[in-house]
Scaffold this active site. Structure first.
Site, PDB file in Angstrom:
ATOM      1  CG  ASP A 140      -1.994  -1.045   1.193  1.00  0.00           C
ATOM      2  OD1 ASP A 140      -2.436  -1.404   0.086  1.00  0.00           O
ATOM      3  OD2 ASP A 140      -2.407  -1.507   2.270  1.00  0.00           O
ATOM      4  CG  ASP A 154      -6.930  -1.087  -1.818  1.00  0.00           C
ATOM      5  OD1 ASP A 154      -7.169  -2.309  -1.945  1.00  0.00           O
ATOM      6  OD2 ASP A 154      -6.038  -0.637  -1.077  1.00  0.00           O
TER       7      ASP A 154
END
Length: 174
Positions: A140, A154
């Site tokens: 991330d 995402d």
């Protein structure tokens, strides 16, 4: 026009819809491939460029860049169950591939391709990244305030889910 018993020629009315269906399937698969390439490419860039200990602000404190490795799901939920998320990501990828071959509408091809590509990218992280097979952490790097850190997949998942809701609400079923 009907099919002649002595030939293997399909009537024109049956050939055309099949070509269109395959075209839609190819588009769904290509969209999935693009989602994988963009997500994995941005993750490679993030790992080469960013630090886990420093946040680079883009829009004040609202949006920034910071490297993080997530063993869990959204908001690091279920950190001890990484293998479950790996299995779910693989199942979602396989399901999207199956649906890509069945989809008949362009709008749904986009949704299925996007969801499948994002799931496949997360599955790749879960299966092949450290600390080991089916225990890998998702990379991330998009820091949303102090709420959470996410990635391109995402964004694709959320956008595709919204698009699916819109398609379900539309009367013409595009």
């Amino acid at each position: 026009m009907t099919q002649d018993a002595n030939t293997d020629v399909e009537p024109a009315s049956r050939v055309q819809p099949q070509r269109g269906r395959w075209r839609i399937t190819v588009w769904a698969l290509l969209i999935g491939l693009v989602a994988i390439l963009v997500d994995q490419g941005t993750k490679a860039w993030a790992e080469a460029t960013l630090s886990e200990y420093e946040r680079i602000p883009l829009i004040g404190d609202l949006l920034g860049l910071q490297l993080a490795y997530n063993p869990g799901a959204a908001f690091s939920f279920g950190e001890g169950s990484t293998w479950v998320f790996a299995l779910a990501a693989v199942a979602a990828t396989v399901t999207a591939i199956v649906f890509a071959f069945r989809v008949r509408r362009p709008g749904w091809a986009i949704v299925i391709g996007a969801l499948g590509g994002a799931a496949a990218s997360h599955a790749g992280d879960r299966l092949f990244r450290q600390p080991g097979f089916a225990r890998g952490h998702v990379v991330d790097f998009l820091a949303y305030g102090n709420w959470f850190i996410g990635n391109v997949a995402d964004i694709v998942i959320v956008t595709a889910a919204i698009a699916a809701a819109v398609l379900l609400l539309r009367k013409d079923e595009s």
